[in-house]
Write a protein that holds these residues in place. Structure first.
Motif, PDB file in Angstrom:
ATOM      1  N   VAL A 286       0.663  -1.137   0.181  1.00 40.21           N
ATOM      2  CA  VAL A 286      -0.016   0.017   0.076  1.00 40.21           C
ATOM      3  C   VAL A 286       0.826   1.199  -0.213  1.00 40.21           C
ATOM      4  O   VAL A 286       1.676   1.296   0.876  1.00 40.21           O
ATOM      5  N   ASP A 287       0.681   2.142  -0.833  1.00 41.52           N
ATOM      6  CA  ASP A 287       1.379   3.520  -1.077  1.00 41.52           C
ATOM      7  C   ASP A 287       0.447   4.300   0.045  1.00 41.52           C
ATOM      8  O   ASP A 287      -0.464   4.835  -0.357  1.00 41.52           O
ATOM      9  N   GLY A 288       1.120   4.620   1.329  1.00 41.52           N
ATOM     10  CA  GLY A 288       0.349   5.398   2.211  1.00 41.52           C
ATOM     11  C   GLY A 288       0.288   6.656   1.967  1.00 41.52           C
ATOM     12  O   GLY A 288      -0.603   7.279   2.477  1.00 41.52           O
ATOM     13  N   GLU A 289       1.154   7.120   1.213  1.00 41.74           N
ATOM     14  CA  GLU A 289       1.010   8.621   0.689  1.00 41.74           C
ATOM     15  C   GLU A 289      -0.094   9.032  -0.261  1.00 41.74           C
ATOM     16  O   GLU A 289      -0.569  10.144  -0.188  1.00 41.74           O
ATOM     17  N   ASN A 290      -0.795   8.112  -0.853  1.00 45.58           N
ATOM     18  CA  ASN A 290      -1.847   8.201  -1.854  1.00 45.58           C
ATOM     19  C   ASN A 290      -2.789   7.241  -1.428  1.00 45.58           C
ATOM     20  O   ASN A 290      -4.081   7.711  -1.991  1.00 45.58           O
ATOM     21  N   CYS A 291      -3.099   6.448  -0.313  1.00 48.53           N
ATOM     22  CA  CYS A 291      -4.152   5.641  -0.196  1.00 48.53           C
ATOM     23  C   CYS A 291      -5.123   6.579   0.718  1.00 48.53           C
ATOM     24  O   CYS A 291      -4.752   7.431   1.599  1.00 48.53           O
ATOM     25  N   LEU A 292      -6.386   6.630   0.338  1.00 45.61           N
ATOM     26  CA  LEU A 292      -7.390   7.446   0.768  1.00 45.61           C
ATOM     27  C   LEU A 292      -7.764   7.035   2.261  1.00 45.61           C
ATOM     28  O   LEU A 292      -7.854   8.040   3.062  1.00 45.61           O
ATOM     29  N   TRP A 293      -7.752   5.781   2.603  1.00 44.04           N
ATOM     30  CA  TRP A 293      -7.870   5.287   4.015  1.00 44.04           C
ATOM     31  C   TRP A 293      -6.897   5.786   4.761  1.00 44.04           C
ATOM     32  O   TRP A 293      -7.304   6.322   5.938  1.00 44.04           O
ATOM     33  N   VAL A 294      -5.721   5.728   4.354  1.00 42.20           N
ATOM     34  CA  VAL A 294      -4.413   6.186   5.223  1.00 42.20           C
ATOM     35  C   VAL A 294      -4.599   7.899   5.524  1.00 42.20           C
ATOM     36  O   VAL A 294      -4.406   8.329   6.570  1.00 42.20           O
ATOM     37  N   LYS A 295      -4.667   8.407   4.408  1.00 45.77           N
ATOM     38  CA  LYS A 295      -4.860   9.905   4.312  1.00 45.77           C
ATOM     39  C   LYS A 295      -6.215  10.280   5.117  1.00 45.77           C
ATOM     40  O   LYS A 295      -5.933  11.384   6.087  1.00 45.77           O
ATOM     41  N   SER A 296      -7.000   9.786   5.051  1.00 47.37           N
ATOM     42  CA  SER A 296      -8.163  10.321   5.921  1.00 47.37           C
ATOM     43  C   SER A 296      -8.295   9.686   7.274  1.00 47.37           C
ATOM     44  O   SER A 296      -9.202   9.798   7.950  1.00 47.37           O
ATOM     45  N   GLU A 297      -7.125   8.805   7.661  1.00 47.22           N
ATOM     46  CA  GLU A 297      -7.083   8.293   8.980  1.00 47.22           C
ATOM     47  C   GLU A 297      -8.422   7.364   9.248  1.00 47.22           C
ATOM     48  O   GLU A 297      -9.016   7.282  10.147  1.00 47.22           O
ATOM     49  N   GLY A 298      -8.792   6.440   8.152  1.00 46.90           N
ATOM     50  CA  GLY A 298      -9.908   5.548   8.388  1.00 46.90           C
ATOM     51  C   GLY A 298     -11.355   5.873   8.073  1.00 46.90           C
ATOM     52  O   GLY A 298     -12.220   5.261   8.355  1.00 46.90           O
ATOM     53  N   LYS A 299     -11.390   7.214   7.426  1.00 44.51           N
ATOM     54  CA  LYS A 299     -12.647   7.721   7.375  1.00 44.51           C
ATOM     55  C   LYS A 299     -13.172   7.347   5.947  1.00 44.51           C
ATOM     56  O   LYS A 299     -14.326   7.490   5.568  1.00 44.51           O
ATOM     57  N   LYS A 300     -12.283   7.145   5.075  1.00 44.60           N
ATOM     58  CA  LYS A 300     -12.918   7.076   3.620  1.00 44.60           C
ATOM     59  C   LYS A 300     -12.268   5.822   3.310  1.00 44.60           C
ATOM     60  O   LYS A 300     -11.338   5.040   3.616  1.00 44.60           O
ATOM     61  N   CYS A 301     -12.847   5.093   1.955  1.00 43.50           N
ATOM     62  CA  CYS A 301     -12.599   3.972   1.352  1.00 43.50           C
ATOM     63  C   CYS A 301     -12.189   2.779   2.292  1.00 43.50           C
ATOM     64  O   CYS A 301     -13.132   2.475   2.830  1.00 43.50           O
ATOM     65  N   GLY A 302     -11.336   2.115   1.965  1.00 43.53           N
ATOM     66  CA  GLY A 302     -10.927   0.524   2.653  1.00 43.53           C
ATOM     67  C   GLY A 302     -11.506  -0.295   1.756  1.00 43.53           C
ATOM     68  O   GLY A 302     -11.895  -1.497   2.218  1.00 43.53           O
ATOM     69  N   ALA A 303     -11.672  -0.075   0.311  1.00 46.03           N
ATOM     70  CA  ALA A 303     -12.291  -0.876  -0.606  1.00 46.03           C
ATOM     71  C   ALA A 303     -11.511  -2.406  -0.710  1.00 46.03           C
ATOM     72  O   ALA A 303     -11.958  -3.465  -0.883  1.00 46.03           O
ATOM     73  N   CYS A 304     -10.241  -2.209  -0.686  1.00 44.62           N
ATOM     74  CA  CYS A 304      -9.204  -3.200  -0.680  1.00 44.62           C
ATOM     75  C   CYS A 304      -9.420  -4.200   0.121  1.00 44.62           C
ATOM     76  O   CYS A 304      -9.245  -5.416   0.148  1.00 44.62           O
ATOM     77  N   VAL A 305      -9.517  -3.880   1.389  1.00 43.68           N
ATOM     78  CA  VAL A 305      -9.778  -4.581   2.580  1.00 43.68           C
ATOM     79  C   VAL A 305     -11.088  -5.714   2.466  1.00 43.68           C
ATOM     80  O   VAL A 305     -11.061  -6.639   2.729  1.00 43.68           O
ATOM     81  N   LYS A 306     -12.035  -4.876   1.976  1.00 44.86           N
ATOM     82  CA  LYS A 306     -13.378  -5.772   1.860  1.00 44.86           C
ATOM     83  C   LYS A 306     -13.107  -6.891   0.735  1.00 44.86           C
ATOM     84  O   LYS A 306     -13.676  -7.599   0.821  1.00 44.86           O
ATOM     85  N   SER A 307     -12.301  -6.474  -0.235  1.00 45.72           N
ATOM     86  CA  SER A 307     -12.135  -7.229  -1.291  1.00 45.72           C
ATOM     87  C   SER A 307     -11.282  -8.530  -1.364  1.00 45.72           C
ATOM     88  O   SER A 307     -11.206  -9.288  -1.909  1.00 45.72           O
ATOM     89  N   CYS A 308     -10.157  -8.368  -0.309  1.00 44.60           N
ATOM     90  CA  CYS A 308      -9.222  -9.455  -0.217  1.00 44.60           C
ATOM     91  C   CYS A 308      -9.849 -10.701   0.350  1.00 44.60           C
ATOM     92  O   CYS A 308     -10.352 -10.835   1.628  1.00 44.60           O
TER      93      CYS A 308
END
Length: 528
Positions: A286-308
């Motif tokens: 995961v590219d932490g600088e561009n991941c929406l979940w990391v940048k928003s501190e868990g408030k957005k996205c996380g789609a990859c976790v659900k699909s794994c």
């Protein structure tokens, strides 16, 4: 009557470099000792990073009638050519210029001054230091740290590990392989680069004596020779390599697209990505600088976790530090290419079909974004922002004429004055690849001097001329756009005239420099 032997007069010059080895070193004590040695006529401190003038040195050698010169310091060898030249200008014997290197005799030990005094005395007396001093023997930890996991670091690790010793292989990228993983062919044999590299990568990944720490960087080195304490920062991958099966489900649902570093930015990747299919470890990161979940501190996205399907993704993972104890450190950090945008006359970054060497490597690579097809880059508009976007489309037309410019950023007093050595040969390789894939395309090489320095290299140069490449000796001055096509203007010194060619693509043979962060790393491992 027997003739009298000439009087022996010695000049000792202390040269200091900014290596950090002499921090806390009592140089005045060593210089005072040197003044009392027999036949010493002159003792002088040249200062930090001094550049002595050979004419002034020659005058001083003549005036004091010096028969011998000793250059002492932590890195005196860099000054020897100047003093040898000065001795020759003064009419002296150049064989009588010798070195007293404190670094070689243990200036980093707890008995630094004593070793330096002995080194100076041996140089004055003409006695090899190794014969006069019994070297200090220290126990050496059996483990080795290799910094950099390109082909050099991998090969080094495999050889040490195969001898039965533990190796910690540190790489800041998410996979091992380095630049060679980006290449299509190698010169002059035109062997497949991946065919050479990937078996070594697999061997390193599976070797029981090699511990791969990728996505990591060396932060600090402490300790003493033989036992170094190395602190390594392990950045958060946020994907468990042991659980990930590279099924691509996470990549398919990720909404974020950013330029791909592995493909030199000519295509995009997702915020969760694997650099290339043969990556070691063969896992997403995961590219932490561009991941929406990391940048928003868990408030957005996380789609990859659900699909794994393997529960391998842990977006809340944090960086951590690890301390290693090693007896040896090998620095194999590789290179970065010169930033071609710094030379404005080549129009890199302004014209879409002016490419750097690594960009062309990815374009022509069978595993690259176009499947190895050499095509021109087209200009498109983004739907929402209407911003201009440069795209390599497999359906785009192939270039009808290609120019390759050597020595971009090398042999240039405004940038890097040195020759980068490999640029001539990889530029010739590009010419061959162009003619191989586009037999009807015109191909031009603009070079200053041809540095064909290895076995089979001169023959390779002759080969590309036989393949129909037009070789122009002289500097290319300008790359411009005219009536929708590029025009290159440059000198042709063989015929003493200026030439212009209309082109569809320009390849810049950029020079090489140390990889980014090398200066900081060098200071960190100076203790070694």
């Amino acid at each position: 009557m027997a003739s009298l032997a000439p009087t022996k007069k010695i000049g000792i010059f202390f040269a200091r470099a900014d290596t950090g080895r002499l921090d806390g070193f009592n140089l005045a004590q060593v210089m005072e000792y040197a003044r009392d040695l027999p036949a010493v006529e002159l003792v002088r401190d040249l200062g930090l990073d001094a550049r002595p003038d050979p004419d002034n040195l020659a005058e001083e050698i003549r005036r004091l009638e010096l028969s011998e010169i000793v250059i002492a310091g932590d890195s005196p060898g860099s000054h020897k050519p100047v003093f040898t030249r000065a001795m020759a200008m003064a009419g002296g014997n150049t064989d009588r210029v010798s070195l007293a290197s404190f670094g070689e005799v243990g200036s980093a030990s707890d008995k630094a001054e004593g070793a330096a005094l002995a080194a100076v005395a041996c140089a004055v007396q003409g006695v090899p230091f190794g014969l006069a001093v019994t070297p200090v023997r220290v126990p050496v930890h059996p483990d080795t740290l290799v910094i950099g996991a390109g082909v050099a670091g991998i090969e080094t690790s495999l050889r040490i590990a195969s001898a039965g010793h533990k190796v910690h292989l540190v790489e800041r990228a998410a996979t091992i392989g380095g630049h060679m993983a980006m290449f299509d062919k190698t010169f002059p044999t035109l062997d497949c680069a991946a065919c050479i590299l990937t078996p070594k990568m697999v061997s390193a990944g599976q070797h029981e004596n090699i511990d791969i720490l990728n996505f990591s960087e060396v932060q600090d080195v402490a300790g003493v020779p033989g036992e170094y304490k190395v602190r390594v920062l392990r950045r958060a991958r946020r994907v468990d390599p042991a659980a990930c099966v590279a099924c691509h489900a996470c990549r398919d649902v990720c909404p974020v697209r950013v330029p791909s570093e592995f493909d030199e930015g000519i295509v995009e990747r997702k915020a969760i990505y694997m650099a290339f299919p043969q990556a070691i470890p063969n896992s997403y990161v995961v590219d932490g600088e561009n991941c929406l979940w990391v940048k928003s501190e868990g408030k957005k996205c996380g789609a990859c976790v659900k699909s794994c399907p393997k529960d391998a993704i842990h977006l809340d993972e944090e960086p951590c530090s690890e301390e290693l104890t090693v007896g040896n450190i090998v620095v194999a950090t590789g290179f970065d290419t010169f930033d071609a945008e710094l030379i404005e006359r080549y129009s890199y970054g302004k014209l879409p079909n002016v490419l750097t060497a690594l960009e062309f490597e990815r374009l022509t690579n069978a595993s690259g974004p176009t499947g190895g097809r050499i095509v021109t880059r087209t200009v498109q508009r983004k739907r929402k922002t209407r911003e201009e976007e440069w795209v390599f489309d497999t359906d785009a037309p192939a270039p009808r004429s290609v120019a390759i410019i050597h020595c971009v950023g090398s042999r240039d007093q405004n940038h890097n004055s040195y020759c980068s050595r490999v640029c001539c040969m990889y530029s010739l390789k590009f010419a061959h690849l162009v003619k191989e894939k586009l037999p009807d395309a015109a191909c031009y090489q603009f070079y200053i001097d041809m540095r064909a320095f290895g076995k089979g290299y001169e023959e390779f140069f002759e080969r590309i001329k036989d393949e129909g490449v037009f070789v122009v000796r002289g500097r290319s001055a300008q790359v411009d756009s005219r009536e929708g096509r590029m025009v290159i203007r440059g000198e042709y010194i063989v015929h003493d005239r200026i030439m212009e060619f209309t082109l569809d693509m320009v390849l810049l043979g950029a020079g090489l420099g140390p990889a980014r962060g090398t200066r900081r790393l060098a200071k960190g491992v100076a203790i070694a």
